[in-house]
Scaffold this motif. Structure first.
Motif, PDB file in Angstrom:
ATOM      1  N   PHE A 155       0.849  -1.183   0.000  1.00 24.32           N
ATOM      2  CA  PHE A 155       0.000   0.000   0.000  1.00 24.32           C
ATOM      3  C   PHE A 155       0.890   1.241   0.000  1.00 24.32           C
ATOM      4  CE2 PHE A 155      -2.866  -2.859   2.739  1.00 24.32           C
ATOM      5  CZ  PHE A 155      -3.398  -3.470   1.612  1.00 24.32           C
ATOM      6  N   PRO A 156       0.676   2.158  -0.941  1.00 21.96           N
ATOM      7  CA  PRO A 156       1.544   3.340  -1.000  1.00 21.96           C
ATOM      8  C   PRO A 156       1.308   4.270   0.176  1.00 21.96           C
ATOM      9  CG  PRO A 156      -0.292   3.567  -2.530  1.00 21.96           C
ATOM     10  CD  PRO A 156      -0.353   2.160  -1.985  1.00 21.96           C
ATOM     11  N   TYR A 157       2.293   5.146   0.414  1.00 22.96           N
ATOM     12  CA  TYR A 157       2.167   6.092   1.518  1.00 22.96           C
ATOM     13  C   TYR A 157       0.994   7.044   1.309  1.00 22.96           C
ATOM     14  CZ  TYR A 157       6.726   4.520   3.181  1.00 22.96           C
ATOM     15  OH  TYR A 157       7.764   3.754   3.657  1.00 22.96           O
ATOM     16  N   ASP A 158       0.683   7.359   0.040  1.00 21.40           N
ATOM     17  CA  ASP A 158      -0.434   8.261  -0.245  1.00 21.40           C
ATOM     18  C   ASP A 158      -1.689   7.470  -0.605  1.00 21.40           C
ATOM     19  OD1 ASP A 158       0.544   7.282  -2.626  1.00 21.40           O
ATOM     20  OD2 ASP A 158       0.358   9.160  -3.727  1.00 21.40           O
ATOM     21  N   LEU A 159      -1.931   6.387   0.114  1.00 23.61           N
ATOM     22  CA  LEU A 159      -3.032   5.476  -0.231  1.00 23.61           C
ATOM     23  C   LEU A 159      -4.396   6.163  -0.231  1.00 23.61           C
ATOM     24  CD1 LEU A 159      -4.697   4.464   2.580  1.00 23.61           C
ATOM     25  CD2 LEU A 159      -2.517   3.344   2.961  1.00 23.61           C
ATOM     26  N   GLN A 160      -4.547   7.238   0.532  1.00 24.28           N
ATOM     27  CA  GLN A 160      -5.843   7.913   0.570  1.00 24.28           C
ATOM     28  C   GLN A 160      -6.244   8.472  -0.793  1.00 24.28           C
ATOM     29  OE1 GLN A 160      -7.912   7.802   2.990  1.00 24.28           O
ATOM     30  NE2 GLN A 160      -6.585   6.918   4.550  1.00 24.28           N
ATOM     31  N   THR A 161      -5.240   8.753  -1.644  1.00 24.43           N
ATOM     32  CA  THR A 161      -5.540   9.334  -2.951  1.00 24.43           C
ATOM     33  C   THR A 161      -6.110   8.309  -3.928  1.00 24.43           C
ATOM     34  OG1 THR A 161      -3.306   8.947  -3.845  1.00 24.43           O
ATOM     35  CG2 THR A 161      -3.682  11.003  -2.623  1.00 24.43           C
ATOM     36  N   LEU A 166      -7.773   0.983  -4.910  1.00 22.41           N
ATOM     37  CA  LEU A 166      -6.793   0.144  -4.219  1.00 22.41           C
ATOM     38  C   LEU A 166      -7.486  -1.006  -3.493  1.00 22.41           C
ATOM     39  CD1 LEU A 166      -3.652   0.170  -3.334  1.00 22.41           C
ATOM     40  CD2 LEU A 166      -4.521   1.136  -1.213  1.00 22.41           C
ATOM     41  N   MET A 167      -8.535  -0.672  -2.726  1.00 21.71           N
ATOM     42  CA  MET A 167      -9.265  -1.691  -1.989  1.00 21.71           C
ATOM     43  C   MET A 167     -10.071  -2.592  -2.915  1.00 21.71           C
ATOM     44  SD  MET A 167      -8.561  -1.598   1.247  1.00 21.71           S
ATOM     45  CE  MET A 167      -6.880  -1.371   0.654  1.00 21.71           C
ATOM     46  N   GLY A 168     -10.530  -2.035  -4.031  1.00 16.37           N
ATOM     47  CA  GLY A 168     -11.251  -2.848  -5.002  1.00 16.37           C
ATOM     48  C   GLY A 168     -10.374  -3.934  -5.585  1.00 16.37           C
ATOM     49  N   ARG A 169      -9.160  -3.575  -5.972  1.00 22.19           N
ATOM     50  CA  ARG A 169      -8.224  -4.558  -6.511  1.00 22.19           C
ATOM     51  C   ARG A 169      -7.825  -5.576  -5.439  1.00 22.19           C
ATOM     52  NH1 ARG A 169      -6.014   0.291  -9.167  1.00 22.19           N
ATOM     53  NH2 ARG A 169      -6.453   0.105 -11.410  1.00 22.19           N
ATOM     54  N   PHE A 201       2.919 -10.364  -7.572  1.00 21.30           N
ATOM     55  CA  PHE A 201       3.018  -9.137  -6.781  1.00 21.30           C
ATOM     56  C   PHE A 201       2.498  -7.978  -7.608  1.00 21.30           C
ATOM     57  CE2 PHE A 201       5.983  -5.395  -6.369  1.00 21.30           C
ATOM     58  CZ  PHE A 201       5.479  -4.884  -5.187  1.00 21.30           C
ATOM     59  N   TRP A 202       1.767  -7.071  -6.971  1.00 27.71           N
ATOM     60  CA  TRP A 202       1.401  -5.818  -7.640  1.00 27.71           C
ATOM     61  C   TRP A 202       1.421  -4.686  -6.635  1.00 27.71           C
ATOM     62  CZ3 TRP A 202      -2.368  -8.509  -5.158  1.00 27.71           C
ATOM     63  CH2 TRP A 202      -3.393  -7.788  -4.531  1.00 27.71           C
ATOM     64  N   GLU A 203       1.687  -3.496  -7.139  1.00 28.71           N
ATOM     65  CA  GLU A 203       1.687  -2.319  -6.279  1.00 28.71           C
ATOM     66  C   GLU A 203       1.674  -1.068  -7.149  1.00 28.71           C
ATOM     67  OE1 GLU A 203       3.847  -0.452  -2.287  1.00 28.71           O
ATOM     68  OE2 GLU A 203       4.399  -2.449  -2.980  1.00 28.71           O
ATOM     69  N   GLN A 204       1.317   0.051  -6.540  1.00 26.57           N
ATOM     70  CA  GLN A 204       1.285   1.345  -7.208  1.00 26.57           C
ATOM     71  C   GLN A 204       2.109   2.366  -6.442  1.00 26.57           C
ATOM     72  OE1 GLN A 204      -3.265   0.852  -7.270  1.00 26.57           O
ATOM     73  NE2 GLN A 204      -2.913   2.452  -8.810  1.00 26.57           N
ATOM     74  N   HIS A 205       2.492   3.428  -7.136  1.00 24.72           N
ATOM     75  CA  HIS A 205       3.163   4.594  -6.569  1.00 24.72           C
ATOM     76  C   HIS A 205       4.507   4.246  -5.923  1.00 24.72           C
ATOM     77  CE1 HIS A 205      -0.797   7.132  -6.280  1.00 24.72           C
ATOM     78  NE2 HIS A 205      -0.672   6.505  -7.437  1.00 24.72           N
ATOM     79  N   LEU A 206       5.256   3.373  -6.566  1.00 23.50           N
ATOM     80  CA  LEU A 206       6.602   3.053  -6.097  1.00 23.50           C
ATOM     81  C   LEU A 206       7.628   3.948  -6.789  1.00 23.50           C
ATOM     82  CD1 LEU A 206       6.336  -0.838  -6.072  1.00 23.50           C
ATOM     83  CD2 LEU A 206       6.499   0.654  -4.069  1.00 23.50           C
ATOM     84  N   LYS A 207       8.827   3.999  -6.236  1.00 22.89           N
ATOM     85  CA  LYS A 207       9.926   4.776  -6.788  1.00 22.89           C
ATOM     86  C   LYS A 207      10.971   3.830  -7.392  1.00 22.89           C
ATOM     87  CE  LYS A 207       8.208   8.671  -5.297  1.00 22.89           C
ATOM     88  NZ  LYS A 207       7.636   9.668  -6.240  1.00 22.89           N
ATOM     89  N   PRO A 208      11.853   4.348  -8.258  1.00 26.52           N
ATOM     90  CA  PRO A 208      12.858   3.478  -8.879  1.00 26.52           C
ATOM     91  C   PRO A 208      13.709   2.697  -7.881  1.00 26.52           C
ATOM     92  CG  PRO A 208      12.765   5.566 -10.047  1.00 26.52           C
ATOM     93  CD  PRO A 208      11.871   5.715  -8.843  1.00 26.52           C
ATOM     94  N   TRP A 209      14.054   3.324  -6.751  1.00 26.02           N
ATOM     95  CA  TRP A 209      14.896   2.616  -5.778  1.00 26.02           C
ATOM     96  C   TRP A 209      14.137   1.487  -5.067  1.00 26.02           C
ATOM     97  CZ3 TRP A 209      14.439   8.057  -5.561  1.00 26.02           C
ATOM     98  CH2 TRP A 209      13.394   8.531  -4.770  1.00 26.02           C
ATOM     99  N   ASP A 210      12.810   1.523  -5.105  1.00 26.91           N
ATOM    100  CA  ASP A 210      12.028   0.439  -4.514  1.00 26.91           C
ATOM    101  C   ASP A 210      12.101  -0.839  -5.350  1.00 26.91           C
ATOM    102  OD1 ASP A 210      10.877   1.965  -2.345  1.00 26.91           O
ATOM    103  OD2 ASP A 210       9.536   2.891  -3.811  1.00 26.91           O
ATOM    104  N   THR A 211      12.178  -0.683  -6.674  1.00 25.01           N
ATOM    105  CA  THR A 211      11.972  -1.831  -7.568  1.00 25.01           C
ATOM    106  C   THR A 211      13.163  -2.218  -8.428  1.00 25.01           C
ATOM    107  OG1 THR A 211      11.089  -0.415  -9.339  1.00 25.01           O
ATOM    108  CG2 THR A 211       9.505  -1.302  -7.745  1.00 25.01           C
TER     109      THR A 211
END
Length: 257
Positions: A155-161, A166-169, A201-211
């Protein structure tokens, strides 16, 4: 490009960073916030400094992209560094965290190193040479269907946006599989797909250093990695899907609905 030397320096840098994380684990003196739930500790900054020093001593002309200190100009390739992936886990004394280091030339990842120091696990991938865990080759799982799969997400840090989609997926994947886990470290999530512990695995709003490092390790272990539409994944993309390949299209169908 001496890729073996690149790999060895990357491993040495990860180990130096890992030693600092181990020293500070459970003994944090200060924790500050970059956002509402985005933490940074003294261990992050000291680990990053040790990693950069190790690399720059050997390759002073190389560029560096690091989570805490940003871009360091250079040429002849770029090191992409997350000195502590899983900071929230670390701050709460959970051992699920790691150092993530990748090396790229012209946006092409050539080497990836992910070290989980308290777990005693070193994942290494080199372009066209496969992936290893503690020196032993690793491969993605052989699970054939989404119904039999175990997934992991974050879950991204800005999950509220993006809370509702996010919860649907998450709900769709939870009901269509054997289960969904959330570990709190994208780099480890990718490595665990590489090693067959997770099927996708799936995720959103990651940065290059994360992946960057985990992406190469997974690819070298036989994974398929795209964005939600099925288009190729690059480390500056806003979303990622990484699977063993066999369940990929099924998972994309859920994520795209």
């Amino acid at each position: 490009m001496e890729i073996e030397r690149i790999k060895q320096v990357g491993i040495a840098a990860a180990c130096n960073g890992g030693r600092i994380l181990t020293k500070h684990f459970g003994r944090l003196g200060s924790i500050r916030k970059k956002g509402a739930i985005d933490l940074v500790t003294e261990a992050d900054t000291r680990s990053e400094a040790a990693i950069i020093d190790t690399i720059s001593t050997v390759f002073p002309s190389h560029a560096i992209l690091a989570e805490e200190s940003g871009t360091h100009a250079g040429s002849d390739g770029c090191w992409i560094i997350d000195p502590l992936d899983g900071t929230t886990n670390f701050a709460h004394n959970l051992p699920l965290f790691c150092v993530s280091i990748a090396f790229a030339v012209d946006d092409r990842i050539l080497a990836g190193i992910v070290l989980a120091p308290l777990l005693g696990e070193l994942f290494v991938g080199v372009k066209d040479q496969g992936a290893q865990l503690n020196g032993t080759p690793i491969f993605v799982s052989t699970t054939r269907t989404l119904a039999d799969s175990l997934l992991v997400t974050g879950f991204p840090y800005d999950l509220q946006t993006i809370f509702d989609p996010l919860m649907g997926r998450f709900g769709k994947c939870l009901t269509a599989t054997q289960g969904v886990r959330r570990l709190g470290s994208a780099a480890l999530d990718l490595c665990y797909v590489a090693g067959g512990r997770f099927d996708g695995f799936w995720e959103q709003h990651l940065k290059p250093w994360d992946t960057a490092a985990g992406f190469l390790i997974a690819e070298e272990a036989g994974a398929r990695t795209t964005v939600f539409s099925g288009a190729p994944y690059f480390i500056d993309e806003d979303e990622i899907v990484c699977t063993n390949g066999a369940i990929h299209d099924e998972l994309l169908n859920l994520l795209e609905q």
